[in-house]
Design a protein around this motif. Structure first.
Motif, PDB file in Angstrom:
ATOM      1  N   ASP A 186      10.421  49.303  40.582  1.00 49.26           N
ATOM      2  CA  ASP A 186      10.901  48.085  39.915  1.00 49.26           C
ATOM      3  C   ASP A 186       9.821  47.040  39.654  1.00 49.26           C
ATOM      4  O   ASP A 186       9.894  46.315  38.673  1.00 49.26           O
ATOM      5  CB  ASP A 186      12.034  47.454  40.723  1.00 49.26           C
ATOM      6  N   PHE A 187       8.798  46.941  40.518  1.00 51.81           N
ATOM      7  CA  PHE A 187       7.811  45.878  40.317  1.00 51.81           C
ATOM      8  C   PHE A 187       7.030  46.060  39.010  1.00 51.81           C
ATOM      9  O   PHE A 187       6.483  45.103  38.484  1.00 51.81           O
ATOM     10  CB  PHE A 187       6.859  45.752  41.512  1.00 51.81           C
ATOM     11  N   LEU A 188       6.993  47.277  38.467  1.00 54.84           N
ATOM     12  CA  LEU A 188       6.300  47.501  37.202  1.00 54.84           C
ATOM     13  C   LEU A 188       7.168  47.152  35.989  1.00 54.84           C
ATOM     14  O   LEU A 188       6.689  47.164  34.865  1.00 54.84           O
ATOM     15  CB  LEU A 188       5.837  48.958  37.106  1.00 54.84           C
ATOM     16  N   SER A 189       8.430  46.858  36.232  1.00 57.36           N
ATOM     17  CA  SER A 189       9.347  46.432  35.172  1.00 57.36           C
ATOM     18  C   SER A 189      10.064  45.168  35.637  1.00 57.36           C
ATOM     19  O   SER A 189      11.274  45.179  35.852  1.00 57.36           O
ATOM     20  CB  SER A 189      10.385  47.526  34.885  1.00 57.36           C
ATOM     21  N   PRO A 190       9.334  44.075  35.791  1.00 62.41           N
ATOM     22  CA  PRO A 190       9.979  42.869  36.320  1.00 62.41           C
ATOM     23  C   PRO A 190      11.050  42.333  35.370  1.00 62.41           C
ATOM     24  O   PRO A 190      10.992  42.553  34.163  1.00 62.41           O
ATOM     25  CB  PRO A 190       8.827  41.875  36.461  1.00 62.41           C
ATOM     26  N   ILE A 191      11.998  41.644  35.943  1.00 59.95           N
ATOM     27  CA  ILE A 191      13.036  40.997  35.141  1.00 59.95           C
ATOM     28  C   ILE A 191      12.350  39.953  34.271  1.00 59.95           C
ATOM     29  O   ILE A 191      11.537  39.163  34.763  1.00 59.95           O
ATOM     30  CB  ILE A 191      14.086  40.329  36.059  1.00 59.95           C
ATOM     31  N   PRO A 192      12.627  39.951  32.971  1.00 59.30           N
ATOM     32  CA  PRO A 192      11.983  38.967  32.098  1.00 59.30           C
ATOM     33  C   PRO A 192      12.231  37.536  32.595  1.00 59.30           C
ATOM     34  O   PRO A 192      13.345  37.206  33.011  1.00 59.30           O
ATOM     35  CB  PRO A 192      12.656  39.202  30.739  1.00 59.30           C
ATOM     36  N   PRO A 193      11.190  36.693  32.570  1.00 65.55           N
ATOM     37  CA  PRO A 193      11.336  35.334  33.102  1.00 65.55           C
ATOM     38  C   PRO A 193      12.236  34.418  32.274  1.00 65.55           C
ATOM     39  O   PRO A 193      12.742  33.428  32.785  1.00 65.55           O
ATOM     40  CB  PRO A 193       9.893  34.802  33.139  1.00 65.55           C
ATOM     41  N   THR A 194      12.436  34.753  30.995  1.00 64.91           N
ATOM     42  CA  THR A 194      13.323  33.975  30.121  1.00 64.91           C
ATOM     43  C   THR A 194      14.082  34.954  29.234  1.00 64.91           C
ATOM     44  O   THR A 194      13.857  36.159  29.291  1.00 64.91           O
ATOM     45  CB  THR A 194      12.511  33.000  29.226  1.00 64.91           C
ATOM     46  N   ALA A 195      14.946  34.433  28.378  1.00 60.95           N
ATOM     47  CA  ALA A 195      15.744  35.300  27.499  1.00 60.95           C
ATOM     48  C   ALA A 195      14.904  35.973  26.420  1.00 60.95           C
ATOM     49  O   ALA A 195      15.249  37.056  25.957  1.00 60.95           O
ATOM     50  CB  ALA A 195      16.864  34.494  26.857  1.00 60.95           C
ATOM     51  N   ALA A 196      13.802  35.364  26.024  1.00 66.40           N
ATOM     52  CA  ALA A 196      12.948  35.943  24.983  1.00 66.40           C
ATOM     53  C   ALA A 196      11.482  35.635  25.290  1.00 66.40           C
ATOM     54  O   ALA A 196      10.830  34.906  24.544  1.00 66.40           O
ATOM     55  CB  ALA A 196      13.347  35.411  23.618  1.00 66.40           C
ATOM     56  N   PRO A 197      10.950  36.185  26.364  1.00 65.13           N
ATOM     57  CA  PRO A 197       9.569  35.873  26.724  1.00 65.13           C
ATOM     58  C   PRO A 197       8.567  36.568  25.807  1.00 65.13           C
ATOM     59  O   PRO A 197       8.869  37.609  25.212  1.00 65.13           O
ATOM     60  CB  PRO A 197       9.446  36.432  28.141  1.00 65.13           C
ATOM     61  N   SER A 198       7.384  35.979  25.724  1.00 65.99           N
ATOM     62  CA  SER A 198       6.310  36.653  24.992  1.00 65.99           C
ATOM     63  C   SER A 198       5.744  37.743  25.893  1.00 65.99           C
ATOM     64  O   SER A 198       5.955  37.743  27.111  1.00 65.99           O
ATOM     65  CB  SER A 198       5.209  35.651  24.630  1.00 65.99           C
TER      66      SER A 198
END
Length: 170
Positions: A74-86
């Motif tokens: 999972d650490f290689l696919s972190p949850i995106p920090p916002t709804a549409a991150p760069s």
């Protein structure tokens, strides 16, 4: 009809996001899963991607995703920090993953040790964690960077292990 049952805590953690990092990972997984040729509409994209990726050195960090296929902790696919991150925001979040979380995920994902392709990214972390736990080294965050240094005990230990004199820098 499909029904998905979940508790309040799961619903509270659920969010929709567009993730450039996850899109890249999915593309690499498609290349890994289809070593010969991808079906239309991905055929030309896959050819171009393979030409570009073939020029990368074997030590390029992106190889982690190419070599892993769908078998990623999972650490290689972190949850995106916002709804549409760069992509830059997502790579920054990935880079700032705490070493303890990486070690925990590797242990849970591969109880007998991680695969060879992951070793360059975990052994340094394991060694640093051991030095920190032994109180031979210390860690300090300066902005986005994490700096490591030797405590006096670490300098003394290096002096015992080295043929050359070791001096502390303050």
């Amino acid at each position: 009809m499909i029904r998905i049952h979940s508790d309040d805590a799961t619903v509270a953690r659920t969010r929709l996001a567009v993730s450039a990092l996850w899109e890249l990972q999915t593309g690499f997984w498609m290349l890994h899963r289809n070593p010969d040729e991808l079906p239309w509409p991905y055929t030309e994209w896959a050819r171009q991607a393979r030409r570009v990726l073939a020029r990368l050195p074997a030590s390029a960090p992106i190889r982690v995703y190419l070599d892993a296929g769908a078998d990623l902790p999972d650490f290689l696919s972190p949850i995106p920090p916002t709804a549409a991150p760069s992509l830059v925001e997502e790579l920054t979040a990935l880079r700032e993953t705490p070493e303890e979380l990486i070690a925990d995920h590797v242990r849970r994902h591969w109880p007998d040790g991680g695969p060879e392709w992951l070793r360059p990214y975990t052994t340094v972390s394991e060694h640093l964690s051991a030095l920190l736990a032994a109180r031979v080294a210390h860690r300090r965050r300066v902005g986005r960077r994490v700096l490591y240094g030797l405590k006096p005990a670490g300098v003394a230990l290096l002096g015992l292990l080295s043929d050359e004199p070791v001096h502390a820098i303050s």
